[in-house]
Motif scaffolding. Structure first.
Motif, PDB file in Angstrom:
ATOM      1  N   ARG A 214       0.811  -1.236   0.000  1.00 16.31           N
ATOM      2  CA  ARG A 214       0.000   0.000   0.000  1.00 16.31           C
ATOM      3  C   ARG A 214       0.839   1.279   0.000  1.00 16.31           C
ATOM      4  NH1 ARG A 214      -4.724  -0.024   4.354  1.00 16.31           N
ATOM      5  NH2 ARG A 214      -2.952   0.322   5.700  1.00 16.31           N
ATOM      6  N   GLY A 215       2.116   1.202  -0.335  1.00 11.40           N
ATOM      7  CA  GLY A 215       2.903   2.426  -0.306  1.00 11.40           C
ATOM      8  C   GLY A 215       4.355   2.188  -0.686  1.00 11.40           C
ATOM      9  N   GLU A 216       5.141   3.228  -0.561  1.00 13.91           N
ATOM     10  CA  GLU A 216       6.554   3.202  -0.938  1.00 13.91           C
ATOM     11  C   GLU A 216       7.416   2.749   0.247  1.00 13.91           C
ATOM     12  OE1 GLU A 216      10.064   3.133  -2.208  1.00 13.91           O
ATOM     13  OE2 GLU A 216       8.477   3.544  -3.677  1.00 13.91           O
ATOM     14  N   PRO A 217       8.092   1.596   0.140  1.00 13.17           N
ATOM     15  CA  PRO A 217       8.855   1.068   1.270  1.00 13.17           C
ATOM     16  C   PRO A 217      10.033   1.938   1.704  1.00 13.17           C
ATOM     17  CG  PRO A 217       9.330  -0.176  -0.729  1.00 13.17           C
ATOM     18  CD  PRO A 217       8.168   0.722  -1.042  1.00 13.17           C
ATOM     19  N   LEU A 218      10.567   2.754   0.790  1.00 12.98           N
ATOM     20  CA  LEU A 218      11.734   3.561   1.140  1.00 12.98           C
ATOM     21  C   LEU A 218      11.366   4.773   1.988  1.00 12.98           C
ATOM     22  CD1 LEU A 218      13.895   3.340  -2.095  1.00 12.98           C
ATOM     23  CD2 LEU A 218      13.731   1.781  -0.140  1.00 12.98           C
ATOM     24  N   LEU A 219      10.068   4.994   2.229  1.00 14.57           N
ATOM     25  CA  LEU A 219       9.646   6.008   3.192  1.00 14.57           C
ATOM     26  C   LEU A 219       9.869   5.528   4.628  1.00 14.57           C
ATOM     27  CD1 LEU A 219       6.300   7.216   1.570  1.00 14.57           C
ATOM     28  CD2 LEU A 219       8.339   8.623   1.936  1.00 14.57           C
ATOM     29  N   ASN A 220      10.050   4.226   4.789  1.00 15.23           N
ATOM     30  CA  ASN A 220      10.266   3.632   6.106  1.00 15.23           C
ATOM     31  C   ASN A 220      11.720   3.848   6.530  1.00 15.23           C
ATOM     32  OD1 ASN A 220      10.581   1.976   8.354  1.00 15.23           O
ATOM     33  ND2 ASN A 220       9.361   0.304   7.505  1.00 15.23           N
TER      34      ASN A 220
ATOM     35  N   ARG B 146      12.351  -8.930   0.122  1.00 14.68           N
ATOM     36  CA  ARG B 146      12.018  -8.316  -1.162  1.00 14.68           C
ATOM     37  C   ARG B 146      11.419  -6.940  -0.928  1.00 14.68           C
ATOM     38  NH1 ARG B 146       9.506 -12.560  -5.274  1.00 14.68           N
ATOM     39  NH2 ARG B 146      10.603 -14.474  -4.704  1.00 14.68           N
ATOM     40  N   ILE B 147      11.722  -6.016  -1.810  1.00 10.07           N
ATOM     41  CA  ILE B 147      11.021  -4.737  -1.805  1.00 10.07           C
ATOM     42  C   ILE B 147      10.577  -4.415  -3.226  1.00 10.07           C
ATOM     43  CG2 ILE B 147      12.290  -3.838   0.189  1.00 10.07           C
ATOM     44  CD1 ILE B 147      13.792  -1.993  -1.794  1.00 10.07           C
ATOM     45  N   HIS B 148       9.525  -3.619  -3.317  1.00 13.19           N
ATOM     46  CA  HIS B 148       8.998  -3.150  -4.607  1.00 13.19           C
ATOM     47  C   HIS B 148       8.900  -1.637  -4.489  1.00 13.19           C
ATOM     48  CE1 HIS B 148       6.916  -3.439  -8.402  1.00 13.19           C
ATOM     49  NE2 HIS B 148       5.872  -2.783  -7.928  1.00 13.19           N
ATOM     50  N   THR B 149       9.696  -0.913  -5.271  1.00 19.50           N
ATOM     51  CA  THR B 149       9.817   0.526  -5.113  1.00 19.50           C
ATOM     52  C   THR B 149       9.654   1.249  -6.434  1.00 19.50           C
ATOM     53  OG1 THR B 149      11.380   2.311  -4.511  1.00 19.50           O
ATOM     54  CG2 THR B 149      12.335   0.253  -5.285  1.00 19.50           C
ATOM     55  N   ASN B 150       9.192   2.501  -6.377  1.00 23.59           N
ATOM     56  CA  ASN B 150       9.093   3.296  -7.603  1.00 23.59           C
ATOM     57  C   ASN B 150      10.393   4.016  -7.925  1.00 23.59           C
ATOM     58  OD1 ASN B 150       9.158   5.735  -6.037  1.00 23.59           O
ATOM     59  ND2 ASN B 150       6.948   5.601  -5.731  1.00 23.59           N
ATOM     60  N   ALA B 151      11.420   3.852  -7.088  1.00 21.50           N
ATOM     61  CA  ALA B 151      12.793   4.348  -7.319  1.00 21.50           C
ATOM     62  C   ALA B 151      12.970   5.845  -7.139  1.00 21.50           C
ATOM     63  CB  ALA B 151      13.302   3.938  -8.706  1.00 21.50           C
ATOM     64  N   THR B 152      11.907   6.593  -6.871  1.00 20.56           N
ATOM     65  CA  THR B 152      12.034   8.052  -6.790  1.00 20.56           C
ATOM     66  C   THR B 152      12.827   8.506  -5.571  1.00 20.56           C
ATOM     67  OG1 THR B 152       9.896   8.232  -5.659  1.00 20.56           O
ATOM     68  CG2 THR B 152       9.895   8.436  -8.062  1.00 20.56           C
ATOM     69  N   LEU B 153      12.876   7.699  -4.513  1.00 22.55           N
ATOM     70  CA  LEU B 153      13.557   8.094  -3.278  1.00 22.55           C
ATOM     71  C   LEU B 153      14.936   7.457  -3.127  1.00 22.55           C
ATOM     72  CD1 LEU B 153      10.582   7.904  -0.739  1.00 22.55           C
ATOM     73  CD2 LEU B 153      11.483   9.912  -1.928  1.00 22.55           C
ATOM     74  N   MET B 154      15.389   6.765  -4.128  1.00 20.61           N
ATOM     75  CA  MET B 154      16.673   6.076  -4.018  1.00 20.61           C
ATOM     76  C   MET B 154      17.838   7.047  -4.120  1.00 20.61           C
ATOM     77  SD  MET B 154      16.005   2.508  -6.038  1.00 20.61           S
ATOM     78  CE  MET B 154      17.355   1.709  -5.177  1.00 20.61           C
TER      79      MET B 154
ATOM     80  N   ILE C 253       0.422  -8.358   6.535  1.00 22.23           N
ATOM     81  CA  ILE C 253       0.395  -7.720   7.850  1.00 22.23           C
ATOM     82  C   ILE C 253       0.511  -6.216   7.681  1.00 22.23           C
ATOM     83  CG2 ILE C 253       1.443  -7.633  10.142  1.00 22.23           C
ATOM     84  CD1 ILE C 253       2.660 -10.389   9.575  1.00 22.23           C
ATOM     85  N   PHE C 254      -0.471  -5.485   8.182  1.00 16.31           N
ATOM     86  CA  PHE C 254      -0.453  -4.028   8.112  1.00 16.31           C
ATOM     87  C   PHE C 254       0.521  -3.465   9.148  1.00 16.31           C
ATOM     88  CE2 PHE C 254      -4.878  -3.007   6.088  1.00 16.31           C
ATOM     89  CZ  PHE C 254      -4.561  -3.814   5.016  1.00 16.31           C
ATOM     90  N   PHE C 255       0.798  -2.180   9.056  1.00 16.07           N
ATOM     91  CA  PHE C 255       1.771  -1.534   9.937  1.00 16.07           C
ATOM     92  C   PHE C 255       1.417  -1.673  11.417  1.00 16.07           C
ATOM     93  CE2 PHE C 255      -1.557   1.560   9.705  1.00 16.07           C
ATOM     94  CZ  PHE C 255      -1.492   2.263  10.897  1.00 16.07           C
ATOM     95  N   ASN C 256       0.119  -1.802  11.723  1.00 15.83           N
ATOM     96  CA  ASN C 256      -0.331  -1.850  13.114  1.00 15.83           C
ATOM     97  C   ASN C 256      -0.437  -3.270  13.667  1.00 15.83           C
ATOM     98  OD1 ASN C 256      -2.505  -2.758  11.654  1.00 15.83           O
ATOM     99  ND2 ASN C 256      -3.943  -1.188  12.349  1.00 15.83           N
ATOM    100  N   GLY C 257      -0.016  -4.256  12.866  1.00 12.81           N
ATOM    101  CA  GLY C 257      -0.036  -5.634  13.331  1.00 12.81           C
ATOM    102  C   GLY C 257      -1.262  -6.425  12.951  1.00 12.81           C
TER     103      GLY C 257
ATOM    104  N   ASP D 124      -6.315  -6.739  -0.543  1.00 15.45           N
ATOM    105  CA  ASP D 124      -7.321  -6.255   0.406  1.00 15.45           C
ATOM    106  C   ASP D 124      -6.819  -4.942   1.017  1.00 15.45           C
ATOM    107  OD1 ASP D 124      -9.395  -5.916   2.156  1.00 15.45           O
ATOM    108  OD2 ASP D 124      -8.964  -7.685   3.376  1.00 15.45           O
ATOM    109  N   PHE D 125      -6.747  -3.906   0.193  1.00 19.30           N
ATOM    110  CA  PHE D 125      -6.126  -2.645   0.597  1.00 19.30           C
ATOM    111  C   PHE D 125      -6.890  -1.940   1.707  1.00 19.30           C
ATOM    112  CE2 PHE D 125      -4.802  -3.382  -3.800  1.00 19.30           C
ATOM    113  CZ  PHE D 125      -3.431  -3.330  -3.647  1.00 19.30           C
ATOM    114  N   GLU D 126      -8.186  -2.148   1.782  1.00 15.56           N
ATOM    115  CA  GLU D 126      -8.991  -1.466   2.788  1.00 15.56           C
ATOM    116  C   GLU D 126      -9.199  -2.311   4.037  1.00 15.56           C
ATOM    117  OE1 GLU D 126     -12.521  -0.283   0.654  1.00 15.56           O
ATOM    118  OE2 GLU D 126     -11.582   1.623   0.106  1.00 15.56           O
ATOM    119  N   GLY D 127      -8.607  -3.494   4.073  1.00  9.77           N
ATOM    120  CA  GLY D 127      -8.663  -4.315   5.264  1.00  9.77           C
ATOM    121  C   GLY D 127     -10.042  -4.865   5.592  1.00  9.77           C
TER     122      GLY D 127
END
Length: 277
Positions: A25-31, A49-57, A194-198, A206-209
């Motif tokens: 649901r988002g960009e992993p490099l923001l973490n 594994r990560i899947h990134t749009n490369a803009t923050l690399m 697993i979402f960020f909150n566990g 299932d983006f909306e949980g």
């Protein structure tokens, strides 16, 4: 995700899972903890594994991720040309994102590292371009990597994000949503999201949980994977009748044409990787 919670998940999964996808649901490099997360899972014997749009690399981050033991990086690149890319990836610049990927490949080469396995996934609109034109764009795009080839280039067509969006021109694929029975979905048998909150969910689409299976703050991950909630989901999918299951009933992924259970869009990959003599 809190790093202490992440360590709990990895410790419980160690020895039982093959890999972990550190994105959803988002960009992993923001973490800010992405490098320590890669390193911790690697030490516990779990591939990352990560899947990134490369803009923050950047070169510093590139080096840190390679040295941390990242096993696979997949770059999401939204078009073979500047025009298509910048139309699809609002705010990003074609040249900058392309340079970030090339810089990463250079760092990987400098470190003499075979890892991470590097994939570039390019989105293409199958309804707008003739196949010969797409192939020409692809060849021109690949010229940027002549001396630094990625391990794999994949052309992808859009999916409907678990039914959250409508895809222009995808009507034939989405006609399956009208059928009473669908193809099997494999997610309930081999993965958890697993979402960020566990909170734990059955499927990355299932983006909306909507289908919550448990909470790793209160339960062990093994208990959730073998628990009552997910066993019920498996029964439903075995029946093939999911009219009341959201978002599954509107998801175009399980409606795409398949052969012997293999989606046709992946049949070539399956043959190359699994049926080699």
């Amino acid at each position: 995700m809190d790093f202490k919670l992440y360590k709990k998940i990895i410790d419980e999964a160690a020895g039982k899972v093959h890999d972990v996808n550190l994105f959803h649901r988002g960009e992993p490099l923001l973490n800010k903890n992405i490098v320590p997360m890669i390193a911790y899972a690697s030490r516990r014997g779990i591939k990352t594994r990560i899947h990134t749009n490369a803009t923050l690399m950047n070169k510093k981050l590139d080096r840190e991720m390679v040295l941390a033991g990242l096993d696979l990086v997949s770059f999401s690149f939204d078009g073979y040309t500047k025009e298509i890319y910048e139309k699809n990836r609002t705010g990003a610049r074609f040249e900058e994102s392309l340079k970030n990927i090339i810089d990463f490949l250079k760092i990987k080469e400098q470190l003499k590292s075979k890892k991470p396995y590097t994939v570039i996934q390019v989105m293409q609109d199958e309804t707008e371009l003739r196949s010969d034109k797409i192939e020409k764009q692809k060849r021109n795009f690949l010229n940027n990597f002549k001396n630094l080839p990625p391990d794999k280039i994949v052309s992808r067509v859009p999916h409907n994000w678990g039914g959250l969006i409508k895809i222009s021109g995808a009507g034939k694929r989405n006609e399956v949503a009208k059928r009473k029975k669908r193809a099997y979905c494999t997610f309930p048998w081999y993965s958890l999201t697993i979402f960020f909150n566990g909170k734990v969910f059955m499927c990355p689409q299932d983006f909306e949980g909507n289908i919550c299976l448990g909470d790793v703050n209160e339960e062990k991950i093994g208990e959730i994977f073998n628990g009552k909630a997910i066993r019920e989901m498996r029964k439903i999918f075995k029946s093939g009748i999911i009219d009341n299951l959201i978002p599954c009933r509107d998801c175009d992924r399980i409606g795409r044409k398949s052969f012997l259970g293999i989606p046709l869009e992946y049949i070539g990959v399956f043959i190359r990787e699994h049926l080699k003599s």
